[in-house]
Design a protein around this motif. Sequence first.
Motif, PDB file in Angstrom:
ATOM      1  N   TRP A 137       0.828  -1.209   0.000  1.00 22.11           N
ATOM      2  CA  TRP A 137       0.000   0.000   0.000  1.00 22.11           C
ATOM      3  C   TRP A 137       0.860   1.255   0.000  1.00 22.11           C
ATOM      4  O   TRP A 137       0.626   2.198  -0.758  1.00 22.11           O
ATOM      5  N   LEU A 138       1.904   1.257   0.849  1.00 24.15           N
ATOM      6  CA  LEU A 138       2.783   2.426   0.958  1.00 24.15           C
ATOM      7  C   LEU A 138       3.505   2.707  -0.352  1.00 24.15           C
ATOM      8  O   LEU A 138       3.553   3.855  -0.816  1.00 24.15           O
ATOM      9  N   PHE A 139       4.048   1.671  -0.984  1.00 18.89           N
ATOM     10  CA  PHE A 139       4.834   1.860  -2.202  1.00 18.89           C
ATOM     11  C   PHE A 139       3.954   2.125  -3.429  1.00 18.89           C
ATOM     12  O   PHE A 139       4.466   2.521  -4.471  1.00 18.89           O
ATOM     13  N   SER A 140       2.665   1.917  -3.298  1.00 20.10           N
ATOM     14  CA  SER A 140       1.782   2.228  -4.424  1.00 20.10           C
ATOM     15  C   SER A 140       1.583   3.728  -4.585  1.00 20.10           C
ATOM     16  O   SER A 140       1.274   4.211  -5.679  1.00 20.10           O
ATOM     17  N   LEU A 141       1.747   4.467  -3.479  1.00 18.39           N
ATOM     18  CA  LEU A 141       1.517   5.919  -3.459  1.00 18.39           C
ATOM     19  C   LEU A 141       0.070   6.257  -3.832  1.00 18.39           C
ATOM     20  O   LEU A 141      -0.215   7.361  -4.293  1.00 18.39           O
ATOM     21  N   LEU A 142      -0.829   5.289  -3.624  1.00 16.47           N
ATOM     22  CA  LEU A 142      -2.236   5.462  -3.974  1.00 16.47           C
ATOM     23  C   LEU A 142      -3.123   5.005  -2.815  1.00 16.47           C
ATOM     24  O   LEU A 142      -3.022   3.861  -2.373  1.00 16.47           O
ATOM     25  N   LEU A 143      -4.013   5.865  -2.344  1.00 18.74           N
ATOM     26  CA  LEU A 143      -4.953   5.467  -1.303  1.00 18.74           C
ATOM     27  C   LEU A 143      -5.900   4.386  -1.810  1.00 18.74           C
ATOM     28  O   LEU A 143      -6.306   3.494  -1.065  1.00 18.74           O
ATOM     29  N   SER A 144      -6.239   4.449  -3.085  1.00 19.66           N
ATOM     30  CA  SER A 144      -7.188   3.508  -3.673  1.00 19.66           C
ATOM     31  C   SER A 144      -6.613   2.112  -3.877  1.00 19.66           C
ATOM     32  O   SER A 144      -7.333   1.185  -4.253  1.00 19.66           O
ATOM     33  N   PHE A 145      -5.324   1.931  -3.608  1.00 16.24           N
ATOM     34  CA  PHE A 145      -4.677   0.644  -3.831  1.00 16.24           C
ATOM     35  C   PHE A 145      -4.858  -0.298  -2.635  1.00 16.24           C
ATOM     36  O   PHE A 145      -4.335  -1.403  -2.615  1.00 16.24           O
ATOM     37  N   VAL A 146      -5.626   0.115  -1.640  1.00 19.45           N
ATOM     38  CA  VAL A 146      -5.741  -0.635  -0.387  1.00 19.45           C
ATOM     39  C   VAL A 146      -6.271  -2.051  -0.609  1.00 19.45           C
ATOM     40  O   VAL A 146      -5.761  -3.014  -0.021  1.00 19.45           O
ATOM     41  N   LEU A 147      -7.295  -2.226  -1.452  1.00 22.57           N
ATOM     42  CA  LEU A 147      -7.837  -3.558  -1.709  1.00 22.57           C
ATOM     43  C   LEU A 147      -6.830  -4.421  -2.463  1.00 22.57           C
ATOM     44  O   LEU A 147      -6.658  -5.610  -2.152  1.00 22.57           O
ATOM     45  N   ALA A 148      -6.160  -3.841  -3.433  1.00 21.20           N
ATOM     46  CA  ALA A 148      -5.136  -4.584  -4.184  1.00 21.20           C
ATOM     47  C   ALA A 148      -3.997  -5.004  -3.254  1.00 21.20           C
ATOM     48  O   ALA A 148      -3.486  -6.129  -3.352  1.00 21.20           O
ATOM     49  N   ALA A 149      -3.606  -4.120  -2.330  1.00 22.78           N
ATOM     50  CA  ALA A 149      -2.561  -4.452  -1.362  1.00 22.78           C
ATOM     51  C   ALA A 149      -3.000  -5.596  -0.463  1.00 22.78           C
ATOM     52  O   ALA A 149      -2.196  -6.472  -0.114  1.00 22.78           O
ATOM     53  N   ALA A 150      -4.271  -5.602  -0.098  1.00 20.40           N
ATOM     54  CA  ALA A 150      -4.805  -6.691   0.734  1.00 20.40           C
ATOM     55  C   ALA A 150      -4.762  -8.019  -0.011  1.00 20.40           C
ATOM     56  O   ALA A 150      -4.419  -9.063   0.564  1.00 20.40           O
ATOM     57  N   ILE A 151      -5.099  -7.993  -1.300  1.00 16.25           N
ATOM     58  CA  ILE A 151      -5.061  -9.221  -2.114  1.00 16.25           C
ATOM     59  C   ILE A 151      -3.624  -9.739  -2.233  1.00 16.25           C
ATOM     60  O   ILE A 151      -3.365 -10.940  -2.102  1.00 16.25           O
ATOM     61  N   ILE A 152      -2.684  -8.839  -2.473  1.00 16.17           N
ATOM     62  CA  ILE A 152      -1.269  -9.223  -2.551  1.00 16.17           C
ATOM     63  C   ILE A 152      -0.814  -9.834  -1.229  1.00 16.17           C
ATOM     64  O   ILE A 152      -0.119 -10.854  -1.195  1.00 16.17           O
ATOM     65  N   SER A 153      -1.224  -9.211  -0.122  1.00 10.18           N
ATOM     66  CA  SER A 153      -0.831  -9.684   1.202  1.00 10.18           C
ATOM     67  C   SER A 153      -1.412 -11.066   1.504  1.00 10.18           C
ATOM     68  O   SER A 153      -0.710 -11.958   1.995  1.00 10.18           O
ATOM     69  N   LEU A 184      -4.629  -5.694 -13.359  1.00  9.34           N
ATOM     70  CA  LEU A 184      -6.085  -5.651 -13.211  1.00  9.34           C
ATOM     71  C   LEU A 184      -6.538  -4.384 -12.497  1.00  9.34           C
ATOM     72  O   LEU A 184      -7.581  -3.810 -12.825  1.00  9.34           O
ATOM     73  N   PHE A 185      -5.742  -3.947 -11.528  1.00 12.39           N
ATOM     74  CA  PHE A 185      -6.064  -2.684 -10.846  1.00 12.39           C
ATOM     75  C   PHE A 185      -6.063  -1.531 -11.839  1.00 12.39           C
ATOM     76  O   PHE A 185      -6.957  -0.678 -11.836  1.00 12.39           O
ATOM     77  N   ASN A 186      -5.049  -1.494 -12.698  1.00  9.04           N
ATOM     78  CA  ASN A 186      -4.965  -0.440 -13.702  1.00  9.04           C
ATOM     79  C   ASN A 186      -6.133  -0.511 -14.690  1.00  9.04           C
ATOM     80  O   ASN A 186      -6.673   0.513 -15.124  1.00  9.04           O
ATOM     81  N   LYS A 187      -6.542  -1.749 -15.030  1.00  3.25           N
ATOM     82  CA  LYS A 187      -7.624  -1.932 -16.002  1.00  3.25           C
ATOM     83  C   LYS A 187      -8.980  -1.542 -15.434  1.00  3.25           C
ATOM     84  O   LYS A 187      -9.786  -0.883 -16.099  1.00  3.25           O
ATOM     85  N   TRP A 188      -9.246  -1.954 -14.193  1.00  7.08           N
ATOM     86  CA  TRP A 188     -10.572  -1.744 -13.618  1.00  7.08           C
ATOM     87  C   TRP A 188     -10.717  -0.410 -12.896  1.00  7.08           C
ATOM     88  O   TRP A 188     -11.780   0.187 -12.870  1.00  7.08           O
ATOM     89  N   HIS A 189      -9.618   0.042 -12.290  1.00 13.66           N
ATOM     90  CA  HIS A 189      -9.714   1.262 -11.492  1.00 13.66           C
ATOM     91  C   HIS A 189      -8.971   2.431 -12.128  1.00 13.66           C
ATOM     92  O   HIS A 189      -9.422   3.574 -12.074  1.00 13.66           O
ATOM     93  N   GLY A 190      -7.838   2.130 -12.729  1.00 15.93           N
ATOM     94  CA  GLY A 190      -7.010   3.191 -13.286  1.00 15.93           C
ATOM     95  C   GLY A 190      -6.090   3.780 -12.237  1.00 15.93           C
ATOM     96  O   GLY A 190      -6.396   3.752 -11.040  1.00 15.93           O
ATOM     97  N   ILE A 191      -4.956   4.275 -12.686  1.00 12.34           N
ATOM     98  CA  ILE A 191      -3.977   4.878 -11.770  1.00 12.34           C
ATOM     99  C   ILE A 191      -4.233   6.380 -11.744  1.00 12.34           C
ATOM    100  O   ILE A 191      -3.741   7.136 -12.596  1.00 12.34           O
ATOM    101  N   ASN A 192      -5.021   6.783 -10.759  1.00 12.42           N
ATOM    102  CA  ASN A 192      -5.417   8.190 -10.639  1.00 12.42           C
ATOM    103  C   ASN A 192      -5.088   8.700  -9.243  1.00 12.42           C
ATOM    104  O   ASN A 192      -5.957   8.744  -8.360  1.00 12.42           O
ATOM    105  N   PRO A 193      -3.837   9.068  -8.993  1.00 14.26           N
ATOM    106  CA  PRO A 193      -3.453   9.528  -7.651  1.00 14.26           C
ATOM    107  C   PRO A 193      -4.105  10.854  -7.291  1.00 14.26           C
ATOM    108  O   PRO A 193      -4.311  11.710  -8.155  1.00 14.26           O
ATOM    109  N   SER A 194      -4.443  10.997  -6.009  1.00 12.02           N
ATOM    110  CA  SER A 194      -5.012  12.265  -5.531  1.00 12.02           C
ATOM    111  C   SER A 194      -3.998  13.388  -5.682  1.00 12.02           C
ATOM    112  O   SER A 194      -4.340  14.523  -6.003  1.00 12.02           O
ATOM    113  N   ILE A 195      -2.747  13.052  -5.412  1.00 14.78           N
ATOM    114  CA  ILE A 195      -1.646  14.002  -5.589  1.00 14.78           C
ATOM    115  C   ILE A 195      -0.718  13.419  -6.648  1.00 14.78           C
ATOM    116  O   ILE A 195      -0.192  12.318  -6.489  1.00 14.78           O
ATOM    117  N   GLU A 196      -0.546  14.133  -7.746  1.00 11.37           N
ATOM    118  CA  GLU A 196       0.279  13.635  -8.849  1.00 11.37           C
ATOM    119  C   GLU A 196       1.744  13.545  -8.413  1.00 11.37           C
ATOM    120  O   GLU A 196       2.335  14.517  -7.932  1.00 11.37           O
TER     121      GLU A 196
END
Length: 234
Positions: free
Chosen positions: A52-68, A109-121
């Motif tokens: 989650w931390l290295f993703s630099l994305l708050l929205s990556f939390v579910l993907a981080a959980a799946i990886i974990s 899949l995260f990029n395909k379904w959600h897209g990489i859209n950081p709150s802070i670029e």
Amino acid sequence: MGLKELLLLQFIAHLCLDYFFQTDRLAKQKNTIGFKSPFLYWHALACFALAWLFSLLLSFVLAAAIISISHFILDGFKRHLNNSRYFGRYAFFIDQAAHLAILVIVVVLFNKWHGINPSIEVSLNFKYLLIITGYLVCLKPANIFIREVFKATEIQVSSDNEMPNAGKVIGVLERILTLTFIIVSQYSAVGFLIAAKSILRYGNNETLKTEYVLIGTMLSFGIAVIAGIIINFF
């Protein structure tokens, strides 16, 4: 930040988790008793935090959980793979390939379904990330990879005249220097480094030991050279 940068950041997180943030003793405990290991649960929690931390994305939390969770399951069952009659010697490579495959699938899949859209670029240079990754690979991960290659091929030579861990330190230094020389396009310096080590390490009559060192040296330089070629390609 795009897909390539996110993939590299997750790979760096994986390197930190599996190689730098766990000792050999704890890794052995985890690989021996699987789900009974208390460290395995902390390891999975650290996996989630780093992903989650290295993703630099708050929205990556579910993907981080799946990886974990996948990391937890694979490491928990790895003891059975280690004890396998046919695949035990290749357990390290199978385990790492599975981890990396899941990581790539989740990120894509995260990029395909959600897209990489950081709150802070966040502006990240892909080549600089590659350089960091290359140096990280040349440290402890390369030592472990070479050790596992020897284990898988059942190559072993004992010697009473070797300083403990000296080979690991020499290997790290030669890979760091080789990678640096390739990045700055000083290829002749790589040849000089190989020649210098050959003179110092192969001047003996112990054929088996010489061949053992030669294999380790070729693997060590090979890792650094491949890393340098990949970095320069991009």
